[in-house]
Design a protein around this motif. Structure first.
Motif, PDB file in Angstrom:
ATOM      1  N   THR A  66     -12.963   6.801  19.838  1.00 17.62           N
ATOM      2  CA  THR A  66     -14.136   7.131  20.652  1.00 17.62           C
ATOM      3  C   THR A  66     -15.330   7.542  19.806  1.00 17.62           C
ATOM      4  OG1 THR A  66     -13.384   9.416  20.914  1.00 17.62           O
ATOM      5  CG2 THR A  66     -12.733   7.835  22.632  1.00 17.62           C
ATOM      6  N   ASP A  67     -15.177   7.543  18.491  1.00 19.64           N
ATOM      7  CA  ASP A  67     -16.294   7.910  17.619  1.00 19.64           C
ATOM      8  C   ASP A  67     -17.447   6.930  17.819  1.00 19.64           C
ATOM      9  OD1 ASP A  67     -14.789   9.949  16.626  1.00 19.64           O
ATOM     10  OD2 ASP A  67     -14.444   9.056  14.666  1.00 19.64           O
ATOM     11  N   THR A  68     -18.613   7.496  18.036  1.00 20.65           N
ATOM     12  CA  THR A  68     -19.813   6.675  18.179  1.00 20.65           C
ATOM     13  C   THR A  68     -20.497   6.586  16.824  1.00 20.65           C
ATOM     14  OG1 THR A  68     -21.098   8.642  18.785  1.00 20.65           O
ATOM     15  CG2 THR A  68     -20.164   7.355  20.587  1.00 20.65           C
ATOM     16  N   PRO A  69     -21.494   5.750  16.689  1.00 23.48           N
ATOM     17  CA  PRO A  69     -22.195   5.716  15.400  1.00 23.48           C
ATOM     18  C   PRO A  69     -22.757   7.099  15.049  1.00 23.48           C
ATOM     19  CG  PRO A  69     -22.846   3.862  16.746  1.00 23.48           C
ATOM     20  CD  PRO A  69     -22.021   4.759  17.618  1.00 23.48           C
ATOM     21  N   TYR A  70     -22.773   7.376  13.777  1.00 23.20           N
ATOM     22  CA  TYR A  70     -23.322   8.633  13.275  1.00 23.20           C
ATOM     23  C   TYR A  70     -24.752   8.385  12.804  1.00 23.20           C
ATOM     24  CZ  TYR A  70     -18.557  10.312  13.414  1.00 23.20           C
ATOM     25  OH  TYR A  70     -17.317  10.671  13.842  1.00 23.20           O
ATOM     26  N   THR A  71     -25.568   9.415  12.866  1.00 25.44           N
ATOM     27  CA  THR A  71     -26.951   9.314  12.440  1.00 25.44           C
ATOM     28  C   THR A  71     -27.244  10.432  11.459  1.00 25.44           C
ATOM     29  OG1 THR A  71     -27.594   8.443  14.597  1.00 25.44           O
ATOM     30  CG2 THR A  71     -29.356   9.284  13.217  1.00 25.44           C
ATOM     31  N   CYS A  72     -27.908  10.082  10.352  1.00 25.09           N
ATOM     32  CA  CYS A  72     -28.406  11.139   9.476  1.00 25.09           C
ATOM     33  C   CYS A  72     -29.916  11.217   9.704  1.00 25.09           C
ATOM     34  CB  CYS A  72     -28.051  10.898   8.013  1.00 25.09           C
ATOM     35  SG  CYS A  72     -28.646   9.384   7.281  1.00 25.09           S
TER      36      CYS A  72
END
Length: 132
Positions: A66-72
């Motif tokens: 269920t991990d969605t894209p990560y954003t920095c």
């Protein structure tokens, strides 16, 4: 840079690379719209600066389908603009659990299997059914 891992994999590191900087920027990590910089499910590494390139590392303690894209989210005092965002994909594949099922002797019973990742693309998996 992103990574492709099996669901349940532990300590997966993803990196956000920022080029053309001479000062160490501030980096905030988000999953979807949620700031995860202080979430104990993650470890946020120090930002390193080498040859005008900064790298920020996020370690996901346990990858989940269920991990969605990560954003920095990058903020730097040297820029003449507002914050900059970079999306870092963690492609997690594996089986979705539908919960436990109970079979009753003499009655029909069916099982289903859903193989997925966060964006619906399956690249490295296959399903085999075995009967003991």
């Amino acid at each position: 840079t992103g990574a492709e891992v099996k669901s349940g994999t532990t300590n997966v590191s993803i990196t956000c690379t920022i080029s053309g900087v001479t000062m160490e920027p501030n980096v905030t990590w988000k999953q979807g719209t949620t700031d995860i910089s202080t979430n104990t499910d993650y470890t946020v590494g120090n930002v390193t600066l080498t040859d005008n390139t900064a790298e920020a590392v996020l370690t996901v303690k346990q990858a989940n389908i269920t991990d969605t894209p990560y954003t920095c989210l990058i903020t730097s005092a040297e820029w003449n603009k507002t914050d900059e965002e970079h999306t870092v994909n963690l492609n997690v594949y594996g089986l979705e659990s539908g919960g436990d099922k109970v079979a009753v002797v003499g009655q029909n019973f069916s099982l289903s299997c859903s193989l997925t990742n966060y964006n619906g693309n399956i690249s490295k998996s296959s399903v085999s059914w075995l009967q003991e």
